[in-house]
Design a protein around this motif. Structure first.
Motif, PDB file in Angstrom:
ATOM      1  N   TYR A  94      44.542  41.622  25.524  1.00  0.00           N
ATOM      2  CA  TYR A  94      43.906  42.805  26.094  1.00  0.00           C
ATOM      3  C   TYR A  94      43.861  44.022  25.187  1.00  0.00           C
ATOM      4  CZ  TYR A  94      43.234  40.505  30.484  1.00  0.00           C
ATOM      5  OH  TYR A  94      42.782  39.653  31.458  1.00  0.00           O
ATOM      6  N   ALA A  95      44.745  44.098  24.195  1.00  0.00           N
ATOM      7  CA  ALA A  95      44.788  45.297  23.358  1.00  0.00           C
ATOM      8  C   ALA A  95      43.435  45.537  22.698  1.00  0.00           C
ATOM      9  CB  ALA A  95      45.874  45.165  22.308  1.00  0.00           C
ATOM     10  N   GLY A  96      42.949  46.762  22.785  1.00  0.00           N
ATOM     11  CA  GLY A  96      41.716  47.126  22.109  1.00  0.00           C
ATOM     12  C   GLY A  96      40.448  46.624  22.789  1.00  0.00           C
ATOM     13  N   THR A  97      40.546  46.072  23.969  1.00  0.00           N
ATOM     14  CA  THR A  97      39.327  45.627  24.660  1.00  0.00           C
ATOM     15  C   THR A  97      39.094  46.523  25.871  1.00  0.00           C
ATOM     16  OG1 THR A  97      40.442  44.171  26.230  1.00  0.00           O
ATOM     17  CG2 THR A  97      39.898  43.233  24.088  1.00  0.00           C
ATOM     18  N   ASP A  98      37.913  46.377  26.473  1.00  0.00           N
ATOM     19  CA  ASP A  98      37.679  47.045  27.752  1.00  0.00           C
ATOM     20  C   ASP A  98      38.328  46.156  28.812  1.00  0.00           C
ATOM     21  OD1 ASP A  98      36.834  48.121  30.084  1.00  0.00           O
ATOM     22  OD2 ASP A  98      34.691  48.091  29.607  1.00  0.00           O
ATOM     23  N   TYR A  99      39.449  46.660  29.380  1.00  0.00           N
ATOM     24  CA  TYR A  99      40.246  45.816  30.271  1.00  0.00           C
ATOM     25  C   TYR A  99      39.418  45.250  31.417  1.00  0.00           C
ATOM     26  CZ  TYR A  99      43.870  48.590  27.962  1.00  0.00           C
ATOM     27  OH  TYR A  99      44.643  49.209  27.052  1.00  0.00           O
ATOM     28  N   LYS A 100      38.531  46.095  31.952  1.00  0.00           N
ATOM     29  CA  LYS A 100      37.839  45.711  33.183  1.00  0.00           C
ATOM     30  C   LYS A 100      36.829  44.595  32.948  1.00  0.00           C
ATOM     31  CE  LYS A 100      38.077  50.344  34.614  1.00  0.00           C
ATOM     32  NZ  LYS A 100      37.339  51.253  33.751  1.00  0.00           N
ATOM     33  N   THR A 101      36.264  44.531  31.752  1.00  0.00           N
ATOM     34  CA  THR A 101      35.226  43.530  31.535  1.00  0.00           C
ATOM     35  C   THR A 101      35.676  42.432  30.578  1.00  0.00           C
ATOM     36  OG1 THR A 101      34.337  44.848  29.750  1.00  0.00           O
ATOM     37  CG2 THR A 101      33.375  45.200  31.916  1.00  0.00           C
ATOM     38  N   ASN A 102      36.959  42.431  30.221  1.00  0.00           N
ATOM     39  CA  ASN A 102      37.453  41.387  29.335  1.00  0.00           C
ATOM     40  C   ASN A 102      37.200  40.015  29.974  1.00  0.00           C
ATOM     41  OD1 ASN A 102      39.126  39.546  27.902  1.00  0.00           O
ATOM     42  ND2 ASN A 102      40.365  41.265  27.195  1.00  0.00           N
ATOM     43  N   PRO A 103      36.516  39.119  29.262  1.00  0.00           N
ATOM     44  CA  PRO A 103      36.214  37.815  29.871  1.00  0.00           C
ATOM     45  C   PRO A 103      37.471  37.040  30.252  1.00  0.00           C
ATOM     46  CG  PRO A 103      35.519  37.918  27.554  1.00  0.00           C
ATOM     47  CD  PRO A 103      35.944  39.286  27.933  1.00  0.00           C
ATOM     48  N   ALA A 104      38.590  37.375  29.612  1.00  0.00           N
ATOM     49  CA  ALA A 104      39.852  36.684  29.930  1.00  0.00           C
ATOM     50  C   ALA A 104      40.278  36.921  31.377  1.00  0.00           C
ATOM     51  CB  ALA A 104      40.955  37.128  28.981  1.00  0.00           C
ATOM     52  N   ASN A 105      39.707  37.935  32.021  1.00  0.00           N
ATOM     53  CA  ASN A 105      40.048  38.177  33.429  1.00  0.00           C
ATOM     54  C   ASN A 105      39.745  36.970  34.300  1.00  0.00           C
ATOM     55  OD1 ASN A 105      40.772  40.722  32.722  1.00  0.00           O
ATOM     56  ND2 ASN A 105      38.944  41.732  33.542  1.00  0.00           N
ATOM     57  N   ASN A 106      38.774  36.144  33.873  1.00  0.00           N
ATOM     58  CA  ASN A 106      38.413  34.976  34.667  1.00  0.00           C
ATOM     59  C   ASN A 106      39.268  33.757  34.358  1.00  0.00           C
ATOM     60  OD1 ASN A 106      36.392  36.157  36.219  1.00  0.00           O
ATOM     61  ND2 ASN A 106      34.919  35.983  34.545  1.00  0.00           N
ATOM     62  N   THR A 107      40.074  33.844  33.291  1.00  0.00           N
ATOM     63  CA  THR A 107      40.981  32.745  32.960  1.00  0.00           C
ATOM     64  C   THR A 107      42.350  33.350  32.701  1.00  0.00           C
ATOM     65  OG1 THR A 107      40.270  32.997  30.681  1.00  0.00           O
ATOM     66  CG2 THR A 107      39.268  31.213  31.935  1.00  0.00           C
ATOM     67  N   PRO A 108      43.012  33.821  33.766  1.00  0.00           N
ATOM     68  CA  PRO A 108      44.237  34.600  33.594  1.00  0.00           C
ATOM     69  C   PRO A 108      45.326  33.861  32.818  1.00  0.00           C
ATOM     70  CG  PRO A 108      43.954  33.903  35.878  1.00  0.00           C
ATOM     71  CD  PRO A 108      42.683  33.599  35.177  1.00  0.00           C
ATOM     72  N   ILE A 109      45.979  34.603  31.931  1.00  0.00           N
ATOM     73  CA  ILE A 109      47.059  34.051  31.116  1.00  0.00           C
ATOM     74  C   ILE A 109      48.311  34.860  31.392  1.00  0.00           C
ATOM     75  CG2 ILE A 109      47.896  33.820  28.746  1.00  0.00           C
ATOM     76  CD1 ILE A 109      45.642  32.250  28.335  1.00  0.00           C
ATOM     77  N   GLY A 110      49.370  34.214  31.846  1.00  0.00           N
ATOM     78  CA  GLY A 110      50.624  34.906  32.098  1.00  0.00           C
ATOM     79  C   GLY A 110      51.774  34.151  31.491  1.00  0.00           C
ATOM     80  N   THR A 111      52.983  34.440  31.986  1.00  0.00           N
ATOM     81  CA  THR A 111      54.156  33.719  31.506  1.00  0.00           C
ATOM     82  C   THR A 111      54.726  32.855  32.621  1.00  0.00           C
ATOM     83  OG1 THR A 111      55.582  35.514  32.223  1.00  0.00           O
ATOM     84  CG2 THR A 111      54.822  35.584  29.943  1.00  0.00           C
ATOM     85  N   GLY A 112      54.082  32.860  33.765  1.00  0.00           N
ATOM     86  CA  GLY A 112      54.641  32.274  34.983  1.00  0.00           C
ATOM     87  C   GLY A 112      54.774  30.771  34.988  1.00  0.00           C
ATOM     88  N   PRO A 113      55.363  30.234  36.056  1.00  0.00           N
ATOM     89  CA  PRO A 113      55.657  28.803  36.146  1.00  0.00           C
ATOM     90  C   PRO A 113      54.416  27.921  36.259  1.00  0.00           C
ATOM     91  CG  PRO A 113      56.261  29.936  38.180  1.00  0.00           C
ATOM     92  CD  PRO A 113      55.952  30.992  37.184  1.00  0.00           C
ATOM     93  N   TYR A 114      53.295  28.490  36.683  1.00  0.00           N
ATOM     94  CA  TYR A 114      52.075  27.682  36.793  1.00  0.00           C
ATOM     95  C   TYR A 114      50.930  28.337  36.034  1.00  0.00           C
ATOM     96  CZ  TYR A 114      54.732  25.157  40.212  1.00  0.00           C
ATOM     97  OH  TYR A 114      55.711  24.425  40.805  1.00  0.00           O
ATOM     98  N   MET A 115      50.053  27.504  35.512  1.00  0.00           N
ATOM     99  CA  MET A 115      48.941  27.998  34.712  1.00  0.00           C
ATOM    100  C   MET A 115      47.632  27.826  35.472  1.00  0.00           C
ATOM    101  SD  MET A 115      49.995  26.559  30.970  1.00  0.00           S
ATOM    102  CE  MET A 115      49.722  24.844  31.298  1.00  0.00           C
ATOM    103  N   PHE A 116      46.727  28.764  35.263  1.00  0.00           N
ATOM    104  CA  PHE A 116      45.408  28.678  35.883  1.00  0.00           C
ATOM    105  C   PHE A 116      44.641  27.507  35.282  1.00  0.00           C
ATOM    106  CE2 PHE A 116      40.864  29.614  35.729  1.00  0.00           C
ATOM    107  CZ  PHE A 116      40.614  29.801  37.069  1.00  0.00           C
TER     108      PHE A 116
END
Lengths: 516, 322
Positions: free
Chosen positions: A169-191
């Protein structure tokens, strides 16, 4: 005698079975219901209920909270407060990685705070006293506050302060970052996949930082728009998990007593949904204190709990839920007393104006409840007109203060400084937003108390402040408090350890496993 | 014929434009906007947050310039972007359209074929027990609310008998492909298509029956009988063909609703179609998406009206298309 004996044997067998089943087994698929379909899963951009429920598996916060709201390790393995009450140091777990394989470090935490301040209304509020966030080394984060903030350790749950990957996300427009549709976290399950209108699929994170977890291979969140159809889906075994609020209340008891079904009301301690009637303090009959007290006396909360909510919930005694810190039962005052209500209505000088009552457009239960309240108020001699709206209309009417009495419920977030004060302090009166001091109550002593309570350190200092506030608020009756709501989670009993913390299903399925 | 179709298409475009403009303002007459809905769902929203959302939805622009922008993108055959769903409207609709066409198309086929068949049967056996039974059942389905029929069908076939799935488009996570996937989808299709089809079937039954009875009294039928034609030929070629016109009219109307979907059926059976998409867009005040669905379904209504007119001619060559 024989019967008792047999029943006893069956019971002990069942108990033995339960004890036997306590070792988690990996594998299996969880089928859960999600309602309504979330607009997105990027937790920093969207914070509605269903989003938090699904995304709690994908993202994580620094801390988690047990059912007594004590902090538990999350992405932070330990934490400490400086002597002055203004410095908090978090030590992060060292083996956490993002779902794309990049390591999770202190830089991500610093970045997340910066991002959330722009996109997340509640986080922005919670972070107002944070002067700086620094990362002295990759696994240490230091929060420096401008002044002490009592509930500070209560703001790190995943929905309130989710950790967001800096490298995406750094340096991008957070609201329109295409990664919003394929969320990446650290959690126990992946999208994995989202078939709009049908289901959301999450799969196990094989590199999760807690050894051996999670247990499930995958989770399907089924989108089923009709409440009766959700009940049937559970009944026919197509789904195994109905998170709180998935089915209408009149179905809860029937479904939880099905063979092989289990239910729990735990897992909502952190949110403690508290319902009340917003009374418009600005104009009309509700501007009069005696009239507002009359409304509070007129309400039959036990009837509402027993009949409308099918026995779920607990009558609310004031602005604090009983699960919130510094709740004071002694401040309670209003019990069902139609005679007293009638007398107070008369005393208030009420001239028989019609009062507009706005129900919450959240399904059958709320509709019936509004009808019951209308009946209660009419018994006290108040003329009531029900105003029908949909969700958007309700938002507009309440945020424009275009109502006399309106149903609502809000989360309390465990601490009066996080979830309660926002509804009663003058600074939160702002037209155009539906979740602040909508009733327009303004009392300098209450403002001062909530301000002091937030920065006071330690229970000894905070408790007397909040005791006094509860007394004042109950006396002034800016709102008429109704029920502490309960939304039971219904599961098939073979699903174990789904609800283990005060955040319940929203905390993710990291501990859950299925008996096979 | 070609000239007729061209004229109709030109007219259709004008009508479509009027529909877009009208809908654009109608939607905005409803209280609340998408920003408020999203803030409401988040359970928190300071003014900064709502203002941010309004900017994102371009709601801070004056209405005429919003309309202008919409019409411009429409002219480029672009239905716009759904900020709420973070996806182009055309993609969202495109994803849902096949499911809706499958459902409404099947319901259409079931209702039309069964309806005409049973109606013809009832007319032929007019006055007998079979006639009474058919018209009775048709009346029952015509009068019973759709959602009730759906729920009863679920109770019987899903909960009690466990023959048919109660929700969804296919078995999630089963990983079927090819023929087994098609069968799986068909299995899921049975209940929603049947319940949706029953209402229209009832209408076709009654219409076919009464129309056939009327035609059978006309002189040319008597002539045909006098010529010594077999009863089957008379029924099929003389009576049914002439009795079909009102049925075609009705079928044209039903066909117009094929794309608009069936909100109720899709909701009860969790069918991932356009109807639900439209309903949700309405509740969430997702203006662009809602307008997009309206445009597509209005266009389809226009197309089906045209098709109906052409079919009229095929059924009854005396009708001149003009």
């Amino acid at each position: 005698m024989l019967k008792t004996l047999m029943a006893g044997t069956v019971l002990s067998l069942a108990l033995a079975g339960a004890a036997f089943a306590q070792t988690p087994k990996p594998g299996g698929t969880a089928n859960a219901v999600i309602q309504p379909e979330p607009p997105g899963l990027m937790l920093a951009m969207v914070q509605n209920g269903p989003t938090q429920m699904v995304a709690g598996n994908i993202y994580e916060g620094l801390l988690r909270y047990d059912s007594a709201l004590k902090p538990l390790p999350g992405l932070a393995e330990s934490w400490s407060m400086g002597e002055d009450g203004k410095t908090y140091t978090f030590k992060l777990v060292k083996n956490a990685t993002w779902h794309d394989g990049k390591p999770f470090t202190a830089d991500d935490v610093v970045f997340s705070v910066e991002l959330l301040r722009q996109t997340h209304a509640r986080a922005r509020g919670n972070l107002t006293r944070v002067a700086s966030v620094t990362a002295p080394d990759p696994y240490t984060v230091v929060f420096t506050l401008s002044e002490p903030f009592g509930p500070f350790l209560g703001i790190f749950e995943v929905g309130s302060l989710p950790m967001i990957p800096k490298h995406i996300y750094a340096g991008t427009d957070y609201k329109t970052n295409p990664a919003n549709n394929t969320p990446i976290g650290t959690g126990p399950y992946m999208f994995k996949e989202w078939k709009k209108g049908s289901y959301i699929r999450l799969v196990k994170n094989p590199n999760y930082h807690v050894a051996g977890k999670p247990y499930l291979d995958e989770i399907y969140w089924h989108v089923i728009p009709d409440a009766a159809a959700r009940a049937v889906a559970f009944e026919t075994g197509k789904v195994d998990i109905l998170p709180g609020g998935s089915v209408e209340n009149f179905d809860v008891q029937r479904l939880s007593s099905l063979k092989g079904a289990c239910s729990t009301t735990k897992g909502w301690e952190f949110f403690s949904p508290h319902s009340w009637l917003w009374l418009n303090n600005r104009k009309g009959p509700t501007a009069n204190k005696a009239f507002r007290q009359a409304v509070s006396y007129a309400l039959d909360r036990d009837f509402a709990r027993d009949v409308v909510w099918n026995g779920l919930g607990k009558p609310a005694t004031g602005p604090f839920s009983s699960t919130v810190r510094y709740y004071d039962a002694k401040a309670a005052r209003y019990s069902y007393n139609p005679a007293k209500a009638k007398a107070l209505v008369k005393e208030s000088g009420y001239k028989g104006e019609t009062v507009r009552l706005l129900p919450l457009p959240y399904g059958e239960t709320w509709q019936r409840w509004a009808e019951a309240v209308k009946q209660n108020l009419e018994d006290a001699g108040i003329k009531v007109e029900l105003v029908a709206t949909d969700v958007a209309g309700w938002n507009q009417k309440t945020s424009d203060w275009d109502y006399d009495i309106a149903f609502t419920y809000l989360y309390q977030y465990g601490d009066p400084a996080l979830g309660v004060g926002r509804n009663y302090v003058t600074s939160q009166i702002a037209k155009g937003s539906p979740f602040n001091n909508v009733e327009g109550y303004s009392n300098p002593s209450v403002d001062e108390a909530f301000a002091k309570g937030a920065v006071a350190v330690g229970d000894d200092q905070r408790r007397p402040i909040y005791d006094a506030v509860q007394k004042t608020l109950v006396e002034d009756a800016p709102n008429a408090w109704l029920l502490e709501l309960q939304f039971p989670t219904i599961t098939r009993c073979k699903v174990h350890d789904l609800v283990t913390t005060g955040i319940g299903v929203n905390d993710g399925f990291r501990d859950a496993w299925i008996e096979r | 014929m070609a000239g007729f179709i061209a004229r109709r298409i030109a007219k259709g475009i004008v009508v479509l434009l009027a529909i877009v403009v009208l809908n654009f303002f109608l939607i905005r007459l409803a209280p609340g906007d998408p920003a408020l809905v999203m803030a409401g769902e988040a359970g928190a929203g300071d003014e900064a947050f709502i203002a941010q959302l309004r900017e994102k939805f371009a709601l801070d622009q004056p209405l005429p310039s919003q309309l202008g922008a919409y019409l411009r993108s429409m002219a480029g055959l672009d239905l716009g972007y759904s900020v709420r769903q973070q996806m182009p409207v055309a993609t969202l609709i495109g994803e849902r359209l096949p499911a809706t066409l499958l459902l409404t198309g099947s319901a259409f086929a079931i209702s039309l074929s069964l309806g005409v068949l049973l109606g013809a049967l009832a007319a032929r056996r007019s006055g007998t027990l079979a006639d009474t039974a058919i018209t009775g059942v048709a009346l029952l389905f015509y009068a019973t609310p759709l959602f009730w029929v759906s729920l009863m069908a679920i109770l019987l076939f899903s909960v009690r008998l466990d023959w048919l799935p109660s929700f969804g488009f296919e078995t999630v996570g089963a990983g079927y492909t090819g023929l087994s996937r098609a069968l799986d989808i068909a299995h899921h299709l049975v209940l929603p298509a049947m319940t949706l089809g029953l209402f229209f079937m009832a209408v076709y039954v009654r219409m076919t029956r009464s129309s056939m009875l009327e035609v059978s009294r006309l002189d040319f039928v008597k002539t045909a009988r006098a010529k010594g034609l077999t009863e089957g030929v008379i029924q099929r070629r003389h009576i049914l063909r002439n009795a079909l016109l009102p049925v075609v009219t009705l079928a044209g109307l039903q066909a117009g609703t094929l794309v608009g979907g069936a909100v109720l059926t899709e909701t009860v059976f969790a069918w991932p179609g356009i109807g639900r998409l439209m309903y949700e867009a309405l509740l969430q005040r997702d203006y662009n998406l809602l307008l997009g669905v309206f445009v597509i379904s209005s266009a389809m209504v226009l197309v089906f009206n045209l098709v109906t007119d052409v079919v009229y001619r095929a059924v009854d060559p005396r009708i001149e298309v003009a």
